[in-house]
Design a protein around this motif. Structure first.
Motif, PDB file in Angstrom:
ATOM      1  N   HIS A   1       0.820  -1.217   0.000  1.00 58.93           N
ATOM      2  CA  HIS A   1       0.000   0.000   0.000  1.00 58.93           C
ATOM      3  C   HIS A   1       0.855   1.268   0.000  1.00 58.93           C
ATOM      4  O   HIS A   1       0.428   2.312   0.490  1.00 58.93           O
ATOM      5  N   SER A   2       2.117   1.134  -0.482  1.00 61.12           N
ATOM      6  CA  SER A   2       3.051   2.268  -0.545  1.00 61.12           C
ATOM      7  C   SER A   2       3.392   2.825   0.838  1.00 61.12           C
ATOM      8  O   SER A   2       3.731   3.998   0.967  1.00 61.12           O
ATOM      9  N   HIS A   3       3.285   2.028   1.861  1.00 59.41           N
ATOM     10  CA  HIS A   3       3.614   2.464   3.215  1.00 59.41           C
ATOM     11  C   HIS A   3       4.776   1.651   3.802  1.00 59.41           C
ATOM     12  O   HIS A   3       5.009   1.672   5.007  1.00 59.41           O
ATOM     13  N   GLY A   4       5.503   0.902   2.953  1.00 58.78           N
ATOM     14  CA  GLY A   4       6.646   0.136   3.439  1.00 58.78           C
ATOM     15  C   GLY A   4       7.723   1.089   3.931  1.00 58.78           C
ATOM     16  O   GLY A   4       7.946   2.134   3.332  1.00 58.78           O
ATOM     17  N   GLY A   5       8.376   0.717   5.024  1.00 56.48           N
ATOM     18  CA  GLY A   5       9.430   1.580   5.550  1.00 56.48           C
ATOM     19  C   GLY A   5       8.915   2.724   6.398  1.00 56.48           C
ATOM     20  O   GLY A   5       9.639   3.671   6.657  1.00 56.48           O
ATOM     21  N   GLU A   6       7.690   2.664   6.845  1.00 57.26           N
ATOM     22  CA  GLU A   6       7.201   3.672   7.805  1.00 57.26           C
ATOM     23  C   GLU A   6       7.631   3.245   9.209  1.00 57.26           C
ATOM     24  O   GLU A   6       6.847   3.244  10.163  1.00 57.26           O
ATOM     25  N   SER A   7       8.912   2.883   9.313  1.00 53.46           N
ATOM     26  CA  SER A   7       9.392   2.249  10.537  1.00 53.46           C
ATOM     27  C   SER A   7       9.589   3.231  11.689  1.00 53.46           C
ATOM     28  O   SER A   7       9.791   2.816  12.824  1.00 53.46           O
ATOM     29  N   GLY A   8       9.545   4.523  11.390  1.00 54.12           N
ATOM     30  CA  GLY A   8       9.557   5.520  12.467  1.00 54.12           C
ATOM     31  C   GLY A   8       8.323   5.391  13.349  1.00 54.12           C
ATOM     32  O   GLY A   8       8.279   5.922  14.462  1.00 54.12           O
ATOM     33  N   HIS A   9       7.323   4.656  12.846  1.00 56.27           N
ATOM     34  CA  HIS A   9       6.094   4.472  13.618  1.00 56.27           C
ATOM     35  C   HIS A   9       6.000   3.063  14.206  1.00 56.27           C
ATOM     36  O   HIS A   9       4.908   2.617  14.583  1.00 56.27           O
ATOM     37  N   ASN A  10       7.131   2.373  14.272  1.00 55.89           N
ATOM     38  CA  ASN A  10       7.171   1.119  15.035  1.00 55.89           C
ATOM     39  C   ASN A  10       7.068   1.441  16.519  1.00 55.89           C
ATOM     40  O   ASN A  10       7.639   2.436  16.982  1.00 55.89           O
ATOM     41  N   ILE A  11       6.378   0.582  17.261  1.00 60.04           N
ATOM     42  CA  ILE A  11       6.175   0.842  18.693  1.00 60.04           C
ATOM     43  C   ILE A  11       7.404   0.412  19.486  1.00 60.04           C
ATOM     44  O   ILE A  11       7.883  -0.707  19.346  1.00 60.04           O
ATOM     45  N   ILE A  12       7.943   1.340  20.284  1.00 60.62           N
ATOM     46  CA  ILE A  12       9.058   0.989  21.159  1.00 60.62           C
ATOM     47  C   ILE A  12       8.696   1.170  22.632  1.00 60.62           C
ATOM     48  O   ILE A  12       9.479   0.852  23.511  1.00 60.62           O
ATOM     49  N   ASP A  13       7.527   1.721  22.916  1.00 64.03           N
ATOM     50  CA  ASP A  13       7.094   1.903  24.308  1.00 64.03           C
ATOM     51  C   ASP A  13       5.614   1.549  24.372  1.00 64.03           C
ATOM     52  O   ASP A  13       4.781   2.189  23.727  1.00 64.03           O
ATOM     53  N   THR A  14       5.306   0.494  25.151  1.00 65.40           N
ATOM     54  CA  THR A  14       3.922   0.011  25.182  1.00 65.40           C
ATOM     55  C   THR A  14       3.134   0.564  26.363  1.00 65.40           C
ATOM     56  O   THR A  14       1.966   0.229  26.531  1.00 65.40           O
ATOM     57  N   SER A  15       3.763   1.430  27.184  1.00 72.96           N
ATOM     58  CA  SER A  15       3.044   1.918  28.365  1.00 72.96           C
ATOM     59  C   SER A  15       1.912   2.868  27.945  1.00 72.96           C
ATOM     60  O   SER A  15       1.953   3.476  26.875  1.00 72.96           O
ATOM     61  N   GLU A  16       0.919   2.975  28.825  1.00 69.14           N
ATOM     62  CA  GLU A  16      -0.275   3.749  28.484  1.00 69.14           C
ATOM     63  C   GLU A  16       0.021   5.229  28.269  1.00 69.14           C
ATOM     64  O   GLU A  16      -0.620   5.898  27.472  1.00 69.14           O
TER      65      GLU A  16
ATOM     66  N   ALA B   1       2.835   6.449  27.120  1.00 65.38           N
ATOM     67  CA  ALA B   1       3.977   6.586  26.222  1.00 65.38           C
ATOM     68  C   ALA B   1       3.856   7.898  25.441  1.00 65.38           C
ATOM     69  O   ALA B   1       2.769   8.451  25.288  1.00 65.38           O
ATOM     70  N   ARG B   2       4.993   8.366  24.952  1.00 66.61           N
ATOM     71  CA  ARG B   2       4.997   9.646  24.233  1.00 66.61           C
ATOM     72  C   ARG B   2       4.091   9.600  23.007  1.00 66.61           C
ATOM     73  O   ARG B   2       3.997   8.592  22.324  1.00 66.61           O
ATOM     74  N   LEU B   3       3.490  10.761  22.744  1.00 64.04           N
ATOM     75  CA  LEU B   3       2.573  10.881  21.616  1.00 64.04           C
ATOM     76  C   LEU B   3       3.367  11.220  20.349  1.00 64.04           C
ATOM     77  O   LEU B   3       4.158  12.161  20.332  1.00 64.04           O
ATOM     78  N   CYS B   4       3.139  10.432  19.309  1.00 66.30           N
ATOM     79  CA  CYS B   4       3.801  10.663  18.017  1.00 66.30           C
ATOM     80  C   CYS B   4       2.974  11.683  17.227  1.00 66.30           C
ATOM     81  O   CYS B   4       1.770  11.814  17.452  1.00 66.30           O
ATOM     82  N   LYS B   5       3.598  12.366  16.271  1.00 64.50           N
ATOM     83  CA  LYS B   5       2.823  13.376  15.525  1.00 64.50           C
ATOM     84  C   LYS B   5       1.745  12.745  14.636  1.00 64.50           C
ATOM     85  O   LYS B   5       0.834  13.418  14.185  1.00 64.50           O
ATOM     86  N   CYS B   6       1.843  11.404  14.440  1.00 67.50           N
ATOM     87  CA  CYS B   6       0.804  10.710  13.678  1.00 67.50           C
ATOM     88  C   CYS B   6      -0.455  10.484  14.508  1.00 67.50           C
ATOM     89  O   CYS B   6      -1.470  10.051  13.982  1.00 67.50           O
ATOM     90  N   GLY B   7      -0.368  10.761  15.828  1.00 72.06           N
ATOM     91  CA  GLY B   7      -1.547  10.628  16.678  1.00 72.06           C
ATOM     92  C   GLY B   7      -1.548   9.387  17.555  1.00 72.06           C
ATOM     93  O   GLY B   7      -2.387   9.245  18.439  1.00 72.06           O
ATOM     94  N   GLN B   8      -0.600   8.461  17.301  1.00 71.13           N
ATOM     95  CA  GLN B   8      -0.515   7.242  18.115  1.00 71.13           C
ATOM     96  C   GLN B   8       0.584   7.397  19.165  1.00 71.13           C
ATOM     97  O   GLN B   8       1.456   8.249  19.039  1.00 71.13           O
ATOM     98  N   ARG B   9       0.550   6.532  20.169  1.00 69.48           N
ATOM     99  CA  ARG B   9       1.538   6.614  21.252  1.00 69.48           C
ATOM    100  C   ARG B   9       2.642   5.562  21.120  1.00 69.48           C
ATOM    101  O   ARG B   9       2.406   4.471  20.624  1.00 69.48           O
ATOM    102  N   GLY B  10       3.829   5.939  21.637  1.00 67.43           N
ATOM    103  CA  GLY B  10       4.900   4.959  21.813  1.00 67.43           C
ATOM    104  C   GLY B  10       5.732   4.690  20.581  1.00 67.43           C
ATOM    105  O   GLY B  10       6.542   3.771  20.565  1.00 67.43           O
ATOM    106  N   HIS B  11       5.553   5.473  19.516  1.00 71.56           N
ATOM    107  CA  HIS B  11       6.286   5.224  18.278  1.00 71.56           C
ATOM    108  C   HIS B  11       7.733   5.720  18.387  1.00 71.56           C
ATOM    109  O   HIS B  11       8.016   6.722  19.043  1.00 71.56           O
ATOM    110  N   LEU B  12       8.625   5.006  17.690  1.00 68.34           N
ATOM    111  CA  LEU B  12      10.049   5.335  17.678  1.00 68.34           C
ATOM    112  C   LEU B  12      10.303   6.819  17.434  1.00 68.34           C
ATOM    113  O   LEU B  12      11.129   7.446  18.103  1.00 68.34           O
TER     114      LEU B  12
END
Ligand SMILES: [Zn+2]
Length: 345
Positions: free
Chosen positions: A163-178, A180-191
């Protein structure tokens, strides 16, 4: 390969939120000329695409060539995008340019065929073609800037995903705590929320607000802009400040969490770090320490067999990687077209 391959030149474009870089390259990947124009995001996608086509024309003339000497144009763009249809989807650095058919529009305005690429993979392909990753069979390039970009080149081809989203690895989760830091994509815990310039800035400001003793304190408090903070951390780490060095070490550890997942998924031969947020890179004490720490932190968390074989290094093409890689991908598509035509003869 076609006999006229050595006469073919390629234009590479790196579309960014602030500037558009355009380079003309020969078949060997050497830059003949390059120029930069402002993106002027607020004027909209169509206006920018027209000016991009004018810049392509100007760059070709600058190189002493005519459009007939150019086989293809490669356009590297930030995501999100859809490569097969040539569309921007919702590029976060280009607000308002949603669902714009940029590939075909550029082809129309420039009169040249256009290869459409994602910017992270394009930068990785540049390193594979003419940079520090030359000839690596499995290459992962992480670009540390405002975000964490990633590009994957396997057996000479970028992996773009289905889906042309390969390599979006900056959004891999490295912190699973509730919390966790907020990523600019809107999800928490991303690299990206930890190991990008933004992550370093936020972590540093928190230390200073908690009154950690450091030569960073006064400088960070007196900052005019947040994006000045990573450079301050680098400079104070060079001066031996303990907190600054601790922040560099923590950044390496966070980054390693992301890299470990990539290694155990893809089994690459080489990891390259690039981008502006590498604490001075190869030419400084702190930069060399950062790379060594990333290697140590990663290797302590992966299978020994892989740790003994993987190469870690800095990317070498800097800000030029985007347009060089876009040109390289245009060249690859052109070569594949030539090969397909020849096999039909
Ligand atoms: Zn994210």
């Amino acid at each position: 390969m076609a006999q006229n391959a050595s006469k073919k030149n390629f234009v590479g474009i790196d579309l960014g939120g602030t500037n558009i870089k355009v380079g003309v390259l020969n078949d060997a990947g050497e830059t003949l000329t390059r120029l930069s124009i402002p993106t002027l995001v607020e004027k909209g996608a169509d206006d920018a695409t027209k000016r991009m086509a004018e810049a392509v024309d100007a760059a070709i003339k600058d190189a002493g060539l005519t459009p007939d000497d150019v086989a293809r144009v490669g356009l590297g763009s930030p995501g999100t995008l859809d490569l097969p249809s040539g569309m921007l989807i919702r590029p976060s650095n280009l607000p308002g340019w949603n669902f714009f058919p940029i590939r075909d529009r550029l082809a129309e305005y420039s009169g040249l065929p256009v290869t459409f690429a994602h910017d992270g993979p394009a930068a990785a392909f540049a390193e594979y073609w003419v940079g520090a990753g030359k000839g690596e069979q499995g290459l992962i390039v992480l670009t540390l800037g405002t975000g964490v970009g990633c590009g994957i080149v396997l057996d000479g081809h970028v992996w773009n995903g289905i889906h042309s989203h390969g390599g979006e690895s900056g959004h891999n989760i490295i912190d699973t705590s509730e919390n966790a830091r907020l990523c600019k994509c809107g999800q928490r815990g991303h690299l990206e929320a930890y190991a990008s310039a933004t992550g370093v800035t936020n972590r540093t400001i928190e230390y200073i607000e908690a009154e950690f003793k450091s030569s960073l304190s006064e400088r960070v408090k007196a900052r005019e802009r947040n994006d000045q903070v990573p450079k301050m951390v680098f400079e104070e780490a060079e001066n031996g400040d303990e907190l600054a060095i601790q922040i560099v070490k923590e950044t390496a550890r966070y980054l390693s969490y992301g890299i470990v997942s990539l290694i155990h998924t893809l089994d690459p031969s080489c990891i390259l770090l690039g981008g502006a947020m590498t604490f001075g890179g190869d030419s400084t004490k702190t930069g060399r320490m950062f790379l060594e720490l990333v290697k140590q932190e990663t290797c302590s968390r992966i299978f020994l067999y892989l740790a003994e074989r993987l190469r870690f290094d800095y990317a070498t093409l800097g800000n030029d990687a985007g347009y060089i890689g876009a040109a390289g991908l245009a060249r690859q598509e052109w070569e594949e077209e030539q090969a397909a035509e020849e096999s039909q003869v």
